[in-house]
Design a protein around this motif. Structure first.
Motif, mmCIF file in Angstrom:
data_model
loop_
_atom_site.group_PDB
_atom_site.id
_atom_site.type_symbol
_atom_site.label_atom_id
_atom_site.label_comp_id
_atom_site.label_asym_id
_atom_site.label_seq_id
_atom_site.Cartn_x
_atom_site.Cartn_y
_atom_site.Cartn_z
ATOM 1 N N CYS A 127 1.120 -1.577 0.152
ATOM 2 C CA CYS A 127 0.526 -0.201 0.148
ATOM 3 C C CYS A 127 1.280 0.937 0.136
ATOM 4 C CB CYS A 127 -0.935 0.178 1.330
ATOM 5 S SG CYS A 127 -2.265 -1.172 1.315
ATOM 6 N N GLY A 128 1.932 1.360 -0.819
ATOM 7 C CA GLY A 128 2.757 2.285 -0.960
ATOM 8 C C GLY A 128 3.796 2.921 0.512
ATOM 9 N N VAL A 129 4.020 1.726 1.136
ATOM 10 C CA VAL A 129 4.734 2.139 2.740
ATOM 11 C C VAL A 129 5.612 0.959 2.928
ATOM 12 C CG1 VAL A 129 4.318 2.336 4.991
ATOM 13 C CG2 VAL A 129 2.728 3.214 3.449
ATOM 14 N N ARG A 130 6.746 0.917 3.330
ATOM 15 C CA ARG A 130 7.948 0.076 4.052
ATOM 16 C C ARG A 130 7.630 -0.699 5.375
ATOM 17 N NH1 ARG A 130 10.669 -0.690 0.455
ATOM 18 N NH2 ARG A 130 12.635 -1.497 0.927
ATOM 19 N N VAL A 131 6.987 -1.773 4.992
ATOM 20 C CA VAL A 131 6.018 -2.971 6.610
ATOM 21 C C VAL A 131 6.982 -1.811 7.720
ATOM 22 C CG1 VAL A 131 4.636 -3.867 5.418
ATOM 23 C CG2 VAL A 131 7.283 -5.145 5.379
ATOM 24 N N GLU A 132 8.679 -2.637 7.188
ATOM 25 C CA GLU A 132 10.226 -2.468 7.516
ATOM 26 C C GLU A 132 9.559 -1.177 8.585
ATOM 27 O OE1 GLU A 132 12.040 -2.349 3.927
ATOM 28 O OE2 GLU A 132 10.414 -3.281 4.876
ATOM 29 N N ASP A 133 9.391 0.146 8.317
ATOM 30 C CA ASP A 133 9.324 1.496 8.812
ATOM 31 C C ASP A 133 7.679 1.506 9.303
ATOM 32 O OD1 ASP A 133 11.372 1.912 7.511
ATOM 33 O OD2 ASP A 133 11.333 2.649 5.322
ATOM 34 N N ILE A 134 7.057 1.081 9.661
ATOM 35 C CA ILE A 134 5.588 1.278 10.439
ATOM 36 C C ILE A 134 5.726 1.264 11.343
ATOM 37 C CG2 ILE A 134 3.059 0.682 10.934
ATOM 38 C CD1 ILE A 134 2.628 -0.977 7.672
ATOM 39 N N GLU A 135 5.619 2.737 12.143
ATOM 40 C CA GLU A 135 5.699 2.347 13.817
ATOM 41 C C GLU A 135 4.314 2.347 14.560
ATOM 42 O OE1 GLU A 135 7.219 6.386 14.565
ATOM 43 O OE2 GLU A 135 8.657 6.248 12.875
ATOM 44 N N GLU A 136 3.715 1.832 14.379
ATOM 45 C CA GLU A 136 2.523 1.521 15.181
ATOM 46 C C GLU A 136 2.564 -0.159 14.704
ATOM 47 O OE1 GLU A 136 -0.408 0.486 17.454
ATOM 48 O OE2 GLU A 136 -1.348 -0.201 15.069
ATOM 49 N N SER A 137 2.259 -0.647 16.469
ATOM 50 C CA SER A 137 2.791 -2.247 16.053
ATOM 51 C C SER A 137 1.294 -2.880 15.394
ATOM 52 C CB SER A 137 3.271 -2.878 17.530
ATOM 53 O OG SER A 137 1.934 -2.923 18.341
ATOM 54 N N THR A 138 0.537 -2.668 15.620
ATOM 55 C CA THR A 138 -1.263 -2.959 15.122
ATOM 56 C C THR A 138 -1.009 -3.356 13.975
ATOM 57 O OG1 THR A 138 -2.424 -2.994 17.233
ATOM 58 C CG2 THR A 138 -3.363 -4.112 15.250
ATOM 59 N N MET A 139 -0.876 -2.204 13.455
ATOM 60 C CA MET A 139 -0.734 -1.925 11.843
ATOM 61 C C MET A 139 0.030 -2.652 11.190
ATOM 62 S SD MET A 139 -2.533 -0.550 8.897
ATOM 63 C CE MET A 139 -3.670 0.791 9.858
ATOM 64 N N GLN A 140 1.842 -3.181 11.805
ATOM 65 C CA GLN A 140 2.794 -3.140 11.551
ATOM 66 C C GLN A 140 2.244 -4.945 10.863
ATOM 67 O OE1 GLN A 140 6.399 -3.546 12.989
ATOM 68 N NE2 GLN A 140 7.278 -2.465 11.395
ATOM 69 N N GLU A 141 1.513 -5.167 12.044
ATOM 70 C CA GLU A 141 1.002 -6.144 12.311
ATOM 71 C C GLU A 141 0.329 -6.633 10.933
ATOM 72 O OE1 GLU A 141 3.084 -8.423 13.715
ATOM 73 O OE2 GLU A 141 3.730 -7.439 15.360
ATOM 74 N N ILE A 142 -0.421 -6.081 11.441
ATOM 75 C CA ILE A 142 -1.495 -6.551 9.300
ATOM 76 C C ILE A 142 -0.991 -5.829 8.319
ATOM 77 C CG2 ILE A 142 -3.382 -5.277 8.362
ATOM 78 C CD1 ILE A 142 -4.792 -4.068 11.358
ATOM 79 N N ARG A 143 -0.111 -5.282 8.406
ATOM 80 C CA ARG A 143 0.948 -4.739 6.758
ATOM 81 C C ARG A 143 0.932 -6.388 6.764
ATOM 82 N NH1 ARG A 143 -2.768 -2.882 4.732
ATOM 83 N NH2 ARG A 143 -3.192 -0.489 4.951
ATOM 84 N N TYR A 144 1.926 -7.053 7.773
ATOM 85 C CA TYR A 144 2.982 -8.169 7.225
ATOM 86 C C TYR A 144 2.338 -9.281 6.420
ATOM 87 C CZ TYR A 144 6.555 -6.572 10.753
ATOM 88 O OH TYR A 144 8.105 -6.200 11.324
ATOM 89 N N LEU A 145 0.910 -9.576 7.386
ATOM 90 C CA LEU A 145 0.019 -10.060 6.584
ATOM 91 C C LEU A 145 -0.226 -10.297 5.324
ATOM 92 C CD1 LEU A 145 -1.918 -13.261 6.793
ATOM 93 C CD2 LEU A 145 -3.491 -12.043 8.182
ATOM 94 N N ASP A 146 -0.866 -8.516 4.863
ATOM 95 C CA ASP A 146 -0.912 -8.651 3.241
ATOM 96 C C ASP A 146 0.156 -8.483 2.657
ATOM 97 O OD1 ASP A 146 -3.444 -7.213 4.340
ATOM 98 O OD2 ASP A 146 -2.647 -5.352 4.524
ATOM 99 N N LYS A 147 2.009 -8.274 3.753
ATOM 100 C CA LYS A 147 2.542 -8.612 2.255
ATOM 101 C C LYS A 147 2.737 -10.022 2.313
ATOM 102 C CE LYS A 147 6.436 -7.010 0.325
ATOM 103 N NZ LYS A 147 6.299 -7.104 -1.221
#
Length: 122
Positions: free
Chosen positions: A79-99
């Motif tokens: 979604c145009g954002v590097r997953v490793e740079d997402i600071e909010e933990s829940t959003m990062q977990e969601i995006r890890y799954l998306d990736k």
């Protein structure tokens, strides 16, 4: 501060989209489930229970038995954002799954998607 809408959506409402995305590329529901179990530590029965209960995304990740430590090896853009740079933990977990689901749909080998982790609970 308002929570992102995805946090309050049921995991079960998005789950069929993960499966559809995988199946379009001749991958399987079983592979999607394996990825989810690898990431979260849920058993297949626990995953099914959360789908049945319509657990929201935030709770789904918050109560996960064991978030896989190898998930930090997941890199790239979703979604145009590097997953490793997402600071909010829940959003990062969601995006890890998306990736991970994206990688599955792109034909990547399961052992690479699961980061060759020896702790893999298939």
């Amino acid at each position: 501060m308002n929570k992102p809408k995805i946090y309050t959506m049921s995991f079960a409402s998005v789950y069929p989209h993960y499966i559809k995305k995988a199946e379009k590329k001749e991958r399987t529901k079983e592979e999607v489930d394996k990825i989810i179990r690898w990431l979260t530590g849920y058993s297949q029965e626990e995953l099914a229970a959360h789908l049945e209960k319509q657990t929201d995304f935030e709770t789904f990740f918050e109560v996960a038995p064991h978030m896989n430590p190898a998930r930090t090896l997941i890199k790239g853009v979703i979604c145009g954002v590097r997953v490793e740079d997402i600071e909010e933990s829940t959003m990062q977990e969601i995006r890890y799954l998306d990736k991970l689901i994206d990688e599955l749909a792109k034909g990547k080998a399961m052992e690479n998607i699961l980061r060759n982790n020896n702790q893999n609970k298939a």
